[in-house]
Design a protein around this motif. Sequence first.
Motif, PDB file in Angstrom:
ATOM      1  N   MET A 173      27.953  44.177  40.178  1.00  0.00           N
ATOM      2  CA  MET A 173      29.396  44.025  39.934  1.00  0.00           C
ATOM      3  C   MET A 173      29.777  42.545  39.985  1.00  0.00           C
ATOM      4  SD  MET A 173      32.403  46.193  41.767  1.00  0.00           S
ATOM      5  CE  MET A 173      31.580  47.774  41.636  1.00  0.00           C
ATOM      6  N   ALA A 174      30.743  42.140  39.177  1.00  0.00           N
ATOM      7  CA  ALA A 174      31.136  40.726  39.099  1.00  0.00           C
ATOM      8  C   ALA A 174      31.855  40.297  40.378  1.00  0.00           C
ATOM      9  CB  ALA A 174      32.046  40.507  37.907  1.00  0.00           C
ATOM     10  N   ARG A 175      31.625  39.036  40.743  1.00  0.00           N
ATOM     11  CA  ARG A 175      32.325  38.479  41.891  1.00  0.00           C
ATOM     12  C   ARG A 175      33.093  37.267  41.428  1.00  0.00           C
ATOM     13  NH1 ARG A 175      31.095  39.196  47.239  1.00  0.00           N
ATOM     14  NH2 ARG A 175      29.900  41.065  47.639  1.00  0.00           N
ATOM     15  N   CYS A 176      34.236  37.031  42.069  1.00  0.00           N
ATOM     16  CA  CYS A 176      35.045  35.868  41.736  1.00  0.00           C
ATOM     17  C   CYS A 176      34.256  34.603  42.090  1.00  0.00           C
ATOM     18  CB  CYS A 176      36.355  35.914  42.508  1.00  0.00           C
ATOM     19  SG  CYS A 176      37.373  34.457  42.265  1.00  0.00           S
ATOM     20  N   ALA A 177      34.179  33.675  41.129  1.00  0.00           N
ATOM     21  CA  ALA A 177      33.398  32.456  41.345  1.00  0.00           C
ATOM     22  C   ALA A 177      34.064  31.550  42.377  1.00  0.00           C
ATOM     23  CB  ALA A 177      33.216  31.704  40.029  1.00  0.00           C
ATOM     24  N   TYR A 178      35.330  31.813  42.696  1.00  0.00           N
ATOM     25  CA  TYR A 178      36.010  31.000  43.696  1.00  0.00           C
ATOM     26  C   TYR A 178      36.039  31.661  45.062  1.00  0.00           C
ATOM     27  CZ  TYR A 178      39.576  28.709  46.367  1.00  0.00           C
ATOM     28  OH  TYR A 178      40.242  28.100  47.377  1.00  0.00           O
ATOM     29  N   CYS A 179      36.675  32.835  45.182  1.00  0.00           N
ATOM     30  CA  CYS A 179      36.887  33.398  46.517  1.00  0.00           C
ATOM     31  C   CYS A 179      35.826  34.449  46.874  1.00  0.00           C
ATOM     32  CB  CYS A 179      38.279  33.997  46.644  1.00  0.00           C
ATOM     33  SG  CYS A 179      38.521  35.479  45.665  1.00  0.00           S
ATOM     34  N   ASP A 180      34.939  34.755  45.936  1.00  0.00           N
ATOM     35  CA  ASP A 180      33.802  35.617  46.211  1.00  0.00           C
ATOM     36  C   ASP A 180      34.203  37.085  46.417  1.00  0.00           C
ATOM     37  OD1 ASP A 180      31.026  35.433  46.200  1.00  0.00           O
ATOM     38  OD2 ASP A 180      30.935  35.797  48.346  1.00  0.00           O
ATOM     39  N   THR A 181      35.435  37.433  46.079  1.00  0.00           N
ATOM     40  CA  THR A 181      35.857  38.821  46.158  1.00  0.00           C
ATOM     41  C   THR A 181      35.255  39.581  44.976  1.00  0.00           C
ATOM     42  OG1 THR A 181      37.927  38.197  47.195  1.00  0.00           O
ATOM     43  CG2 THR A 181      37.884  40.334  46.116  1.00  0.00           C
ATOM     44  N   THR A 182      34.821  40.787  45.219  1.00  0.00           N
ATOM     45  CA  THR A 182      34.314  41.622  44.137  1.00  0.00           C
ATOM     46  C   THR A 182      35.463  41.950  43.186  1.00  0.00           C
ATOM     47  OG1 THR A 182      32.759  42.585  45.668  1.00  0.00           O
ATOM     48  CG2 THR A 182      33.090  43.753  43.612  1.00  0.00           C
ATOM     49  N   ILE A 183      35.244  41.707  41.889  1.00  0.00           N
ATOM     50  CA  ILE A 183      36.291  41.983  40.904  1.00  0.00           C
ATOM     51  C   ILE A 183      36.120  43.427  40.440  1.00  0.00           C
ATOM     52  CG2 ILE A 183      37.254  41.351  38.672  1.00  0.00           C
ATOM     53  CD1 ILE A 183      36.081  38.508  39.193  1.00  0.00           C
ATOM     54  N   LEU A 184      37.039  44.278  40.895  1.00  0.00           N
ATOM     55  CA  LEU A 184      36.938  45.701  40.543  1.00  0.00           C
ATOM     56  C   LEU A 184      37.502  45.940  39.151  1.00  0.00           C
ATOM     57  CD1 LEU A 184      38.042  47.258  43.938  1.00  0.00           C
ATOM     58  CD2 LEU A 184      35.737  47.064  43.054  1.00  0.00           C
ATOM     59  N   PHE A 185      38.660  45.354  38.885  1.00  0.00           N
ATOM     60  CA  PHE A 185      39.319  45.559  37.599  1.00  0.00           C
ATOM     61  C   PHE A 185      39.901  44.242  37.117  1.00  0.00           C
ATOM     62  CE2 PHE A 185      40.121  49.061  40.550  1.00  0.00           C
ATOM     63  CZ  PHE A 185      39.343  50.052  39.968  1.00  0.00           C
ATOM     64  N   GLY A 186      39.788  43.999  35.812  1.00  0.00           N
ATOM     65  CA  GLY A 186      40.437  42.824  35.219  1.00  0.00           C
ATOM     66  C   GLY A 186      39.785  41.532  35.634  1.00  0.00           C
ATOM     67  N   GLY A 187      40.592  40.520  35.882  1.00  0.00           N
ATOM     68  CA  GLY A 187      40.075  39.200  36.206  1.00  0.00           C
ATOM     69  C   GLY A 187      40.161  38.283  35.001  1.00  0.00           C
ATOM     70  N   LYS A 188      39.837  37.009  35.227  1.00  0.00           N
ATOM     71  CA  LYS A 188      39.912  35.995  34.171  1.00  0.00           C
ATOM     72  C   LYS A 188      38.532  35.381  33.981  1.00  0.00           C
ATOM     73  CE  LYS A 188      44.485  35.836  33.786  1.00  0.00           C
ATOM     74  NZ  LYS A 188      45.210  35.981  32.535  1.00  0.00           N
ATOM     75  N   SER A 189      38.210  35.050  32.747  1.00  0.00           N
ATOM     76  CA  SER A 189      36.925  34.420  32.474  1.00  0.00           C
ATOM     77  C   SER A 189      37.136  33.004  31.969  1.00  0.00           C
ATOM     78  CB  SER A 189      36.157  35.198  31.406  1.00  0.00           C
ATOM     79  OG  SER A 189      35.916  36.489  31.864  1.00  0.00           O
ATOM     80  N   GLN A 190      36.223  32.127  32.387  1.00  0.00           N
ATOM     81  CA  GLN A 190      36.225  30.767  31.877  1.00  0.00           C
ATOM     82  C   GLN A 190      34.760  30.404  31.685  1.00  0.00           C
ATOM     83  OE1 GLN A 190      37.370  27.423  34.443  1.00  0.00           O
ATOM     84  NE2 GLN A 190      38.907  26.893  32.915  1.00  0.00           N
ATOM     85  N   GLY A 191      34.326  30.336  30.427  1.00  0.00           N
ATOM     86  CA  GLY A 191      32.911  30.162  30.155  1.00  0.00           C
ATOM     87  C   GLY A 191      32.144  31.342  30.731  1.00  0.00           C
TER      88      GLY A 191
END
Length: 165
Positions: free
Chosen positions: A1-19
């Motif tokens: 599962m994806a994790r936020c590259a900043y706060c390390d919270t597991t991204i369950l739904f949505g989120g923003k991508s940069q590169g």
Amino acid sequence: MARCAYCDTTILFGGKSQGDRRYCNNTCMANGAMAQAAAQLSDADVRYHVTLVHRGNCPQCSGQGPVDVHTSHRVWSAVLMTQWSSRPIISCQRCGNKRKLGDAAFSLVLGWWGFPWGLVMTPVQVVRNIAGAFSGPKPDVPSDALEKQMRLRLAAHLLSRQQGD
Ligand SMILES: [Zn+2]
Ligand SMILES: [Zn+2]
């Protein structure tokens, strides 16, 4: 599962991508840009500040440390809208737990009233807080999260000084 590259919270739904990096939201994305600037700081300098903060008094209550990053989670809803966030603070264990339990109570009262995400996210955030209160950062060594936060603070300081010139 994806994790936020900043706060390390597991991204369950949505989120923003940069590169190839993913973030929970715009705030984390802005902070992520800062994190990339922070990567230029020297390790020795960062480690010195991390140790200083870890062994120092709590910035929230001025009580005795160890001081580390404690992340609490909250959610609130208004019928068709639900917002959730993870809020890291640098504090002692007592302040961290107080905030986790506070955010758990906040979510229990204000989280449910949205469909469908309020019903989904309220138990998730409450469990994250309660689990977090029992499994905080280890007291004897500074966590990676603390190093990350200190790096960011030093970078912010550096950036503001550069902009001030
Ligand atoms: Zn995030
Ligand atoms: Zn404290």
